[in-house]
Design a protein around this motif. Structure first.
Motif, short mmCIF file in Angstrom:
data_model
loop_
_atom_site.label_atom_id
_atom_site.label_comp_id
_atom_site.label_asym_id
_atom_site.label_seq_id
_atom_site.Cartn_x
_atom_site.Cartn_y
_atom_site.Cartn_z
N TYR A 134 16.64 -19.61 15.85
CA TYR A 134 15.87 -20.56 15.06
C TYR A 134 14.54 -20.87 15.76
N LYS A 135 14.60 -21.14 17.04
CA LYS A 135 13.41 -21.53 17.79
C LYS A 135 12.33 -20.46 17.71
N GLN A 136 12.73 -19.20 17.85
CA GLN A 136 11.75 -18.10 17.80
C GLN A 136 11.21 -17.90 16.39
N SER A 137 12.09 -17.92 15.40
CA SER A 137 11.67 -17.57 14.04
C SER A 137 10.90 -18.69 13.35
N PHE A 138 11.18 -19.94 13.71
CA PHE A 138 10.54 -21.05 13.02
C PHE A 138 9.11 -21.32 13.52
N ARG A 139 8.60 -20.40 14.34
CA ARG A 139 7.16 -20.45 14.66
C ARG A 139 6.33 -19.94 13.48
N PHE A 140 6.97 -19.20 12.56
CA PHE A 140 6.20 -18.45 11.56
C PHE A 140 6.05 -19.11 10.19
N PRO A 141 7.03 -19.83 9.66
CA PRO A 141 6.83 -20.43 8.32
C PRO A 141 5.73 -21.49 8.33
N LYS A 142 5.11 -21.70 7.16
CA LYS A 142 4.13 -22.76 7.01
C LYS A 142 4.78 -24.13 7.22
N GLU A 143 5.98 -24.28 6.66
CA GLU A 143 6.74 -25.52 6.79
C GLU A 143 8.22 -25.18 6.89
N VAL A 144 8.99 -26.09 7.48
CA VAL A 144 10.45 -26.00 7.50
C VAL A 144 10.98 -27.28 6.89
N TRP A 145 11.75 -27.14 5.82
CA TRP A 145 12.26 -28.31 5.09
C TRP A 145 13.71 -28.59 5.47
#
Length: 371
Positions: A134-145
């Motif tokens: 999660y930590k690595q991949s969530f650098r990329f989305p515009k937002e995380v809901w």
């Protein structure tokens, strides 16, 4: 404005059942909607709505590095081929690997975290690996809901997502017209407590069964029912054999799974979900919208859809005695009191979780990033 959008999840079923209103709104606005999910019984339904449906070969559970790298490559190729303007990912693997694939394909995306489940209820090696992914991949989305503030805060506490990206979406919304109060199909004088969920220990099924044993000693005519799929791919799964033992004991009725749960909710007198953690539990929202009182655990997600003492009751998690006490309280209520609690729950659903409010949030976000 956006012309083509891709939605990806680990099941077509969840996209059809939980985001039907959003998908219909997008289609009505002339947006081409592309679904990427493993083929299931709802794939054809999505196609009939007007979506382009792509069968995404994906193992919903398990951590196999070779398979997961392959999933990233497949999704990136798909995104380059279909060239969507925007992508929305749901559930763990699409959120993690789809977010990376979208970045590789050069497409903007958001990730919707619908619940933390096994990853945060447990603290084993698999959960640790998942958090790092999660930590690595969530650098990329515009937002995380996130569907509730507790889940958002958990990700912030573990430093898995930047604070400025972490947004709240108050559930996926409820269609109060579809989930409207109905008369009981059968009036037999017996009170029914219904639990609708996948048959997982993490959903509190074991505590529900234990509470049923306790209550039925004093109220043998009270019925306790389980509705939901068993033998699903999950480390917390409860096998059909175990459920059969409970049936043989006479403590519960197992209803299997069904595409339309409204008749069973209509027949029930109270909906119960003793889950260890949720995003925002859809089954509680559906039951409240149908004017049924609720019992759930005082944990993230569950407590978001209950006003204690007004629309339902909250018990302690992993505590069958506390759950049984709440059930006894509902049994002690008059029919009128249960009705008033259910009606208050329906008003709360319409006030806070109406589907149109959620759809508006999606549309505003898409307009902001595609302007």
């Amino acid at each position: 404005m956006i012309k083509k959008i891709a939605l990806s999840s680990n099941t077509a079923w969840s996209l059809y059942n939980f985001r039907h209103g959003l998908i219909s709104t997008l289609l009505e606005k002339g947006v081409k909607v592309i679904i990427l999910a493993p083929k299931d019984e709802c794939s054809e339904k999505l196609a009939k709505l007007g979506c382009q449906v792509i069968d995404l070969n994906m193992s919903a559970k398990g951590v196999n590095p070779v398979e997961d790298i392959g999933l990233i490559v497949r999704m990136a190729r798909m995104y380059r081929r279909i060239r969507p303007d925007f992508i929305i990912h749901y559930t763990i693997k699409p959120n993690i690997y789809g977010s990376i694939a979208a970045k590789l394909a050069g497409v903007a995306s958001i990730a919707v975290t619908t619940g933390l489940g096994y990853t945060f209820v447990n603290d084993n090696l698999v959960a640790h690996i998942t958090r790092q992914l999660y930590k690595q991949s969530f650098r990329f989305p515009k937002e995380v809901w996130f569907l509730n503030n507790d889940d958002r805060q958990a990700f912030l506490d573990y430093r898995l997502v930047d604070r400025y990206k972490a947004m709240i979406l108050h559930s996926e919304g409820i269609n109060a017209t579809h989930f409207a109060p109905q008369a009981k199909p059968v009036e037999d004088g017996r009170l029914r407590f219904l639990l609708i969920a996948r048959m997982l220990w993490d959903k509190g099924v074991g505590e529900f069964v234990e509470a049923a044993r306790h209550v039925r000693k004093h109220h043998p005519n009270v019925v306790f029912q389980l509705l939901g799929a068993c033998s699903v791919p999950n480390p917390s799964v409860i096998g059909r054999e175990q459920i059969a033992e409970w049936e043989k004991e006479g403590v519960i009725e197992y209803l299997g799974s069904m595409p339309d749960v409204r008749p069973m909710i209509a027949q029930a007198d109270c909906m119960v979900l003793p889950s260890y953690r949720e995003g925002v539990p859809r089954t509680l929202m559906e039951a409240a919208s149908m004017a049924k009182p609720l019992i759930a655990t005082n944990v993230p997600g569950c407590r978001d859809v209950i006003r204690e003492g007004e629309t339902g009751l909250l018990c302690h998690a992993k505590n069958a005695v506390s759950l049984a006490a709440c059930i006894e309280r509902v049994l002690a209520m008059s029919a009128k009191e249960r009705q008033m609690m259910g009606e208050a729950g329906r008003r709360f659903m319409i006030e806070r979780f109406d589907e149109q409010r959620i759809i508006d949030q999606y549309m505003q976000t898409l307009e902001r990033y595609m302007a």
